[in-house]
Design an enzyme around this catalytic site. Structure first.
Site, PDB file in Angstrom:
ATOM      1  N   GLU A  16       5.784   8.532  -8.803  1.00  0.00           N
ATOM      2  CA  GLU A  16       5.362   7.856  -7.566  1.00  0.00           C
ATOM      3  C   GLU A  16       6.587   7.437  -6.757  1.00  0.00           C
ATOM      4  OE1 GLU A  16       2.090   5.040  -7.700  1.00  0.00           O
ATOM      5  OE2 GLU A  16       3.304   3.622  -6.535  1.00  0.00           O
ATOM      6  N   HIS A  76      -1.553   8.210  -1.094  1.00  0.00           N
ATOM      7  CA  HIS A  76      -2.300   6.952  -1.214  1.00  0.00           C
ATOM      8  C   HIS A  76      -2.868   6.624   0.165  1.00  0.00           C
ATOM      9  CE1 HIS A  76       0.125   5.324  -4.915  1.00  0.00           C
ATOM     10  NE2 HIS A  76       0.111   6.644  -4.902  1.00  0.00           N
TER      11      HIS A  76
END
Ligand code: FAD
Length: 288
Positions: A16, A76
């Protein structure tokens, strides 16, 4: 590829990153992406600016990961302070860029916005966003889960029930909040099994390599600091080099334990530090 299809016999390894602030040029993250891509993760996720309504650089970076590096990107997306037009705008851009995966989140409540303001928002919970994306079509949808339970939840049972609703509304896979004690995840997973909640879960691991992160962990996500990690902080907290080594070793040990237990995937919160991610990914390469 859709991330839901990556979970098969082998654990999924993902990384991430967070984008530079909207006012910063996007190319300040290019070297980081280049170095992380070299680790050949199964997917890379890109966080979305807190407070919603502004995609910042998230779509652009997901596009780069997907199309320049050929690595599946997970964008996201938060909904808390957004209109459905704003959400659709982001979804159309992702679709245009062939990004097939969205992590659907509520987002943290922005400062200065009351619960009353949120009542008029089209999205109150991540479930509302998942339903919207499902209707939009074509995306594999991920959602967040919390082995130590979400800090705002009424209680653990309520949080688990809310998670079930979230999964039933169309989430294909879950990514956990970070935790420092694997037993918290094992207990959480046992509860999901009791509820017959069968969905692939990538466990989020954050190598804690500086003191600032500890504050972030305790204040922002409420994760508890186990005694053995407190001892590391007490002993090496003022020695940045030693704390980095100890933090990497701690995260690596957590991951080895989780892999031997049989988790579906490991999601490394890289904090945009490729050298840290490299040490961890390389040290587990023979056991994944
Ligand atoms: P929800 O699933 O909506 O849950 C929020 C709270 O509401 C929980 O307490 C839940 O129990 C409760 N709840 C849910 N449904 C109901 C219901 N029907 N009735 C009553 N209560 C309900 N934040 C960002 O801003 N950007 C990011 O990129 C980002 N990435 C993240 C990635 C991961 C893997 C994780 C774990 C978190 C991330 N976050 C991000 C933080 C996240 O936005 C916050 O934790 C937020 O507070 C909750 O988001 P959620 O999607 O889990 O919310």
């Amino acid at each position: 590829m859709k991330i839901k299809n990556l979970y098969s016999d082998k654990p999924v390894i993902s990384l991430e990153i967070f984008p530079p602030k909207p006012e910063m040029p996007v190319d300040t993250i290019y070297d980081t992406i280049h170095e992380l891509a070299d680790l050949k993760p199964d997917f890379i996720s890109v966080t979305y600016g807190a407070g919603g309504s502004d995609a910042g650089h998230t779509v652009e970076i997901a596009d780069l990961i997907q199309n320049k590096y050929g690595i599946d990107a997970l964008a996201h997306l938060t909904c808390i302070n957004s209109t459905s037009d704003q959400i659709d705008k982001v979804l159309y851009k992702l679709r245009e860029a062939n990004v097939e995966n969205v992590l659907a989140l509520r987002g943290d409540k922005p400062h200065g916005i009351s619960d009353i303001d949120l009542e008029n928002s089209p999205y109150t919970y991540a479930t509302d966003l998942i339903e919207h994306i499902k209707e939009f079509g074509e995306f594999s949808i991920g959602a967040a889960c919390y082995p130590e339970y979400h800090p705002e939840a009424e209680n653990k049972v309520a949080d688990l029930k809310n998670l079930k609703t979230k999964v039933d509304s169309g989430a294909d896979f879950l990514i956990t909040q970070l935790f420092l004690d694997n037993n918290d995840f094992y207990k959480f997973k046992e509860n999901l099994d009791l509820m017959d909640l069968d969905i692939p879960i990538s466990v989020g691991i954050m190598p804690v390599i500086n003191k600032r992160q500890t504050e972030r962990i305790t204040q922002l996500c409420g994760a508890k600091i186990p005694d053995k990690f407190k001892r590391i902080l007490d002993k090496y907290g003022d020695n940045p080099r030693a704390l980095e080594d100890a933090g990497i070793a701690y995260a690596t040990n957590q991951i080895i334990d989780l892999l031997s237990w049989g988790v579906d995937g490991i999601h490394l919160y890289t904090m945009n530090k490729p050298h840290v991610a490299r040490k961890i990914v390389e040290s587990i390469s023979s056991i994944v």
